[in-house]
Design an enzyme around this catalytic site. Structure first.
Site, PDB file in Angstrom:
ATOM      1  N   GLY A  13       0.826  -1.217   0.000  1.00 38.93           N
ATOM      2  CA  GLY A  13       0.000   0.000   0.000  1.00 38.93           C
ATOM      3  C   GLY A  13       0.850   1.252   0.000  1.00 38.93           C
ATOM      4  O   GLY A  13       0.632   2.174   0.790  1.00 38.93           O
ATOM      5  N   ALA A  14       1.834   1.296  -0.912  1.00 35.32           N
ATOM      6  CA  ALA A  14       2.810   2.400  -0.882  1.00 35.32           C
ATOM      7  C   ALA A  14       2.487   3.498  -1.890  1.00 35.32           C
ATOM      8  O   ALA A  14       3.267   4.442  -2.032  1.00 35.32           O
ATOM      9  CB  ALA A  14       4.217   1.847  -1.132  1.00 35.32           C
ATOM     10  N   ARG A  16       0.114   5.683  -1.734  1.00 32.17           N
ATOM     11  CA  ARG A  16      -0.430   6.891  -1.095  1.00 32.17           C
ATOM     12  C   ARG A  16      -0.142   6.861   0.392  1.00 32.17           C
ATOM     13  O   ARG A  16       0.208   5.823   0.964  1.00 32.17           O
ATOM     14  CB  ARG A  16      -1.953   6.943  -1.284  1.00 32.17           C
ATOM     15  CG  ARG A  16      -2.401   6.993  -2.708  1.00 32.17           C
ATOM     16  CD  ARG A  16      -3.914   7.137  -2.838  1.00 32.17           C
ATOM     17  NE  ARG A  16      -4.633   5.891  -2.650  1.00 32.17           N
ATOM     18  CZ  ARG A  16      -5.534   5.679  -1.699  1.00 32.17           C
ATOM     19  NH1 ARG A  16      -5.820   6.633  -0.829  1.00 32.17           N
ATOM     20  NH2 ARG A  16      -6.156   4.523  -1.599  1.00 32.17           N
ATOM     21  N   ASN A  91       1.573  -2.510   5.431  1.00 26.45           N
ATOM     22  CA  ASN A  91       0.914  -1.223   5.667  1.00 26.45           C
ATOM     23  C   ASN A  91      -0.476  -1.126   5.036  1.00 26.45           C
ATOM     24  O   ASN A  91      -1.330  -0.387   5.539  1.00 26.45           O
ATOM     25  CB  ASN A  91       1.805  -0.103   5.091  1.00 26.45           C
ATOM     26  CG  ASN A  91       1.061   1.199   4.920  1.00 26.45           C
ATOM     27  OD1 ASN A  91       0.859   1.937   5.891  1.00 26.45           O
ATOM     28  ND2 ASN A  91       0.619   1.498   3.705  1.00 26.45           N
ATOM     29  N   SER A 143      -3.025   0.352  14.499  1.00 30.50           N
ATOM     30  CA  SER A 143      -3.701   1.639  14.668  1.00 30.50           C
ATOM     31  C   SER A 143      -4.042   1.837  16.137  1.00 30.50           C
ATOM     32  O   SER A 143      -4.266   0.859  16.866  1.00 30.50           O
ATOM     33  CB  SER A 143      -5.009   1.645  13.872  1.00 30.50           C
ATOM     34  OG  SER A 143      -5.787   2.777  14.213  1.00 30.50           O
ATOM     35  N   TYR A 156     -12.693  -2.714  11.578  1.00 27.41           N
ATOM     36  CA  TYR A 156     -11.339  -2.134  11.510  1.00 27.41           C
ATOM     37  C   TYR A 156     -10.581  -2.364  12.821  1.00 27.41           C
ATOM     38  O   TYR A 156      -9.428  -2.809  12.815  1.00 27.41           O
ATOM     39  CB  TYR A 156     -11.479  -0.642  11.212  1.00 27.41           C
ATOM     40  CG  TYR A 156     -10.168   0.095  11.049  1.00 27.41           C
ATOM     41  CD1 TYR A 156      -9.466   0.062   9.842  1.00 27.41           C
ATOM     42  CD2 TYR A 156      -9.634   0.862  12.090  1.00 27.41           C
ATOM     43  CE1 TYR A 156      -8.274   0.751   9.691  1.00 27.41           C
ATOM     44  CE2 TYR A 156      -8.454   1.548  11.941  1.00 27.41           C
ATOM     45  CZ  TYR A 156      -7.772   1.498  10.739  1.00 27.41           C
ATOM     46  OH  TYR A 156      -6.581   2.183  10.584  1.00 27.41           O
ATOM     47  N   ALA A 158     -11.066  -4.612  15.105  1.00 26.37           N
ATOM     48  CA  ALA A 158     -10.743  -6.035  15.282  1.00 26.37           C
ATOM     49  C   ALA A 158      -9.530  -6.408  14.436  1.00 26.37           C
ATOM     50  O   ALA A 158      -8.632  -7.128  14.896  1.00 26.37           O
ATOM     51  CB  ALA A 158     -11.945  -6.897  14.897  1.00 26.37           C
ATOM     52  N   LYS A 160      -7.124  -4.456  13.445  1.00 25.50           N
ATOM     53  CA  LYS A 160      -5.906  -3.793  13.934  1.00 25.50           C
ATOM     54  C   LYS A 160      -5.458  -4.366  15.283  1.00 25.50           C
ATOM     55  O   LYS A 160      -4.269  -4.461  15.567  1.00 25.50           O
ATOM     56  CB  LYS A 160      -6.141  -2.281  14.029  1.00 25.50           C
ATOM     57  CG  LYS A 160      -6.334  -1.629  12.665  1.00 25.50           C
ATOM     58  CD  LYS A 160      -5.122  -1.817  11.786  1.00 25.50           C
ATOM     59  CE  LYS A 160      -5.255  -1.168  10.426  1.00 25.50           C
ATOM     60  NZ  LYS A 160      -4.052  -1.291   9.604  1.00 25.50           N
TER      61      LYS A 160
HETATM   62  P1  NAP Z   1      -4.665   5.545   2.521  1.00 21.65           P
HETATM   63  O1  NAP Z   1      -4.181   6.931   2.353  1.00 21.65           O
HETATM   64  O2  NAP Z   1      -6.105   5.241   2.271  1.00 21.65           O
HETATM   65  O3  NAP Z   1      -3.756   4.576   1.625  1.00 21.65           O
HETATM   66  C1  NAP Z   1      -3.989   3.193   1.661  1.00 21.65           C
HETATM   67  C2  NAP Z   1      -2.985   2.491   0.806  1.00 21.65           C
HETATM   68  O4  NAP Z   1      -3.216   1.088   0.921  1.00 21.65           O
HETATM   69  C3  NAP Z   1      -3.104   2.840  -0.663  1.00 21.65           C
HETATM   70  O5  NAP Z   1      -1.809   2.887  -1.211  1.00 21.65           O
HETATM   71  C4  NAP Z   1      -3.880   1.654  -1.245  1.00 21.65           C
HETATM   72  O6  NAP Z   1      -3.543   1.374  -2.595  1.00 21.65           O
HETATM   73  C5  NAP Z   1      -3.353   0.533  -0.379  1.00 21.65           C
HETATM   74  N1  NAP Z   1      -4.221  -0.638  -0.323  1.00 21.65           N
HETATM   75  C6  NAP Z   1      -5.434  -0.764   0.268  1.00 21.65           C
HETATM   76  N2  NAP Z   1      -5.884  -2.013   0.129  1.00 21.65           N
HETATM   77  C7  NAP Z   1      -4.930  -2.700  -0.557  1.00 21.65           C
HETATM   78  C8  NAP Z   1      -4.812  -4.024  -0.998  1.00 21.65           C
HETATM   79  N3  NAP Z   1      -5.780  -4.945  -0.775  1.00 21.65           N
HETATM   80  N4  NAP Z   1      -3.689  -4.398  -1.662  1.00 21.65           N
HETATM   81  C9  NAP Z   1      -2.704  -3.504  -1.900  1.00 21.65           C
HETATM   82  N5  NAP Z   1      -2.755  -2.221  -1.494  1.00 21.65           N
HETATM   83  C10 NAP Z   1      -3.868  -1.825  -0.841  1.00 21.65           C
HETATM   84  O7  NAP Z   1      -4.395   5.027   4.003  1.00 21.65           O
HETATM   85  P2  NAP Z   1      -3.311   5.494   5.096  1.00 21.65           P
HETATM   86  O8  NAP Z   1      -3.965   6.446   5.995  1.00 21.65           O
HETATM   87  O9  NAP Z   1      -2.017   5.822   4.454  1.00 21.65           O
HETATM   88  O10 NAP Z   1      -3.188   4.127   5.910  1.00 21.65           O
HETATM   89  C11 NAP Z   1      -2.071   3.263   5.801  1.00 21.65           C
HETATM   90  C12 NAP Z   1      -2.117   2.287   6.970  1.00 21.65           C
HETATM   91  O11 NAP Z   1      -2.063   3.016   8.200  1.00 21.65           O
HETATM   92  C13 NAP Z   1      -3.411   1.474   7.012  1.00 21.65           C
HETATM   93  O12 NAP Z   1      -3.148   0.153   7.437  1.00 21.65           O
HETATM   94  C14 NAP Z   1      -4.242   2.200   8.060  1.00 21.65           C
HETATM   95  O13 NAP Z   1      -5.170   1.350   8.683  1.00 21.65           O
HETATM   96  C15 NAP Z   1      -3.146   2.652   9.019  1.00 21.65           C
HETATM   97  N6  NAP Z   1      -3.536   3.783   9.883  1.00 21.65           N
HETATM   98  C16 NAP Z   1      -3.906   4.982   9.340  1.00 21.65           C
HETATM   99  C17 NAP Z   1      -4.261   6.028  10.198  1.00 21.65           C
HETATM  100  C18 NAP Z   1      -4.678   7.393   9.688  1.00 21.65           C
HETATM  101  O14 NAP Z   1      -5.152   8.215  10.493  1.00 21.65           O
HETATM  102  N7  NAP Z   1      -4.485   7.708   8.431  1.00 21.65           N
HETATM  103  C19 NAP Z   1      -4.249   5.832  11.581  1.00 21.65           C
HETATM  104  C20 NAP Z   1      -3.868   4.599  12.092  1.00 21.65           C
HETATM  105  C21 NAP Z   1      -3.503   3.580  11.220  1.00 21.65           C
HETATM  106  P3  NAP Z   1      -4.557   1.688  -3.806  1.00 21.65           P
HETATM  107  O15 NAP Z   1      -4.853   3.147  -3.764  1.00 21.65           O
HETATM  108  O16 NAP Z   1      -3.795   1.270  -5.025  1.00 21.65           O
HETATM  109  O17 NAP Z   1      -5.782   0.860  -3.532  1.00 21.65           O
END
Ligand code: NAP
Length: 248
Positions: A13-14, A16, A91, A143, A156, A158, A160
């Site tokens: 998931g790199a 974005r 990620n 998370s 979500y 569960a 995490k």
């Molecule tokens: P994001 O901006 O929505 O980006 C998510 C990334 O994951 C995108 O690159 C997306 O790729 C990829 N992705 C999703 N499902 C996928 C799959 N099945 N296979 C391959 N790639 C996949 O999310 P983020 O905020 O950066 O979150 C990244 C991680 O941090 C997640 O695990 C999230 O739960 C965790 N997190 C985030 C926050 C927050 O506040 N942002 C807080 C705590 C934890 P595509 O666009 O190509 O689908």
């Protein structure tokens, strides 16, 4: 000289957000980085161009890591290209928020599989390679909402919380092969995922963060680089990167 010179890292998931920040920082530290994405090809390519702009090395690996076959094939392609894998950052993650009364089976299964299933699929695929190297660092992005309750996020939370439990067991099993497994638990971090939260709720949340600001992808990336470079004697741990928002 970078702290990850000569090493190979996969970041799922790199394309974005947090994953992008981690991939960029690892490449700046000299790692060869496999940029995994599911559908955001243009954004993944943009990141690859940025990395190549400072002479970094990277490859794009499209795969839905929620599919066991695609996750394993992704790892195979990276190993075929570079012959080793030193760091895996699990990620990739999604949300499908609904209160329990409205949550359907599909909302549950999709989130748990994409967030937690993927961690198992990718970890089990890199494991034999890391065992053979007797070297590896696995970093699972959990998370704060896997530590505390969050209305509308039973699926979500569960997934995490499951990542935290998985990490401890994997760390125990893999320690004798010199493989560390740790979790980073971000708090509210400014990415597309968080952008969906309404402004008035964002203001309320900010008021509850002792350091007075939301996290950035760079904040999380610094922790990921630490766990893959200067943390050889840390395993089975959880690093909270949340501005002090969760003090147990
Ligand atoms: P994001 O901006 O929505 O980006 C998510 C990334 O994951 C995108 O690159 C997306 O790729 C990829 N992705 C999703 N499902 C996928 C799959 N099945 N296979 C391959 N790639 C996949 O999310 P983020 O905020 O950066 O979150 C990244 C991680 O941090 C997640 O695990 C999230 O739960 C965790 N997190 C985030 C926050 C927050 O506040 N942002 C807080 C705590 C934890 P595509 O666009 O190509 O689908």
């Amino acid at each position: 000289m970078g702290k990850l010179d000569g090493q190979v890292a996969i970041v799922t998931g790199a394309s974005r957000g947090i994953g992008r920040g981690i991939a960029l920082q690892m490449a700046r530290e000299g790692a060869k980085v496999a940029i995994n994405y599911r559908s955001s090809e243009a954004q993944a390519q943009e990141l690859a161009d940025e990395i190549k702009g400072f002479e970094g090395e990277c490859m794009l690996v499209q795969a839905d890591v929620g599919s066991p076959d695609e996750a394993r094939d992704m790892v195979r392609r990276v190993f075929e290209q570079w012959g080793r894998i030193d760091v895996l950052v699990n990620n990739a993650g999604i949300t499908k928020d609904r209160t329990l009364r409205k949550m359907g089976d599909e909302d549950w299964q999709k989130v748990v599989n994409a967030n937690l299933g993927s961690v198992f699929y990718c970890t089990s695929a890199v494991m034999p390679i890391m065992v053979n190297q007797t070297h590896g660092h696995i970093i699972n992005i959990s998370s704060m909402n896997g530590q505390v309750g969050a209305v509308g996020q039973s699926n979500y939370s569960a997934s995490k919380g499951g990542i935290i439990a998985f990490t401890r067991t994997a760390a125990l099993e893999l320690a004798r092969f010199n493989i560390t497994v740790n979790t980073i638990a971000p708090g509210w971090t400014l990415t597309d995922m968080f952008a969906g939260v309404p402004d008035n709720i964002q203001d309320q949340i900010k008021g509850r963060i002792p350091l007075g600001r939301f996290g950035s992808s760079e904040d999380i990336a610094k922790a990921a680089v630490f766990l893959s470079t200067d943390a050889d004697y840390i395993t089975g741990e959880q690093l909270n990167v949340n501005g002090g928002a969760f003090m147990a």
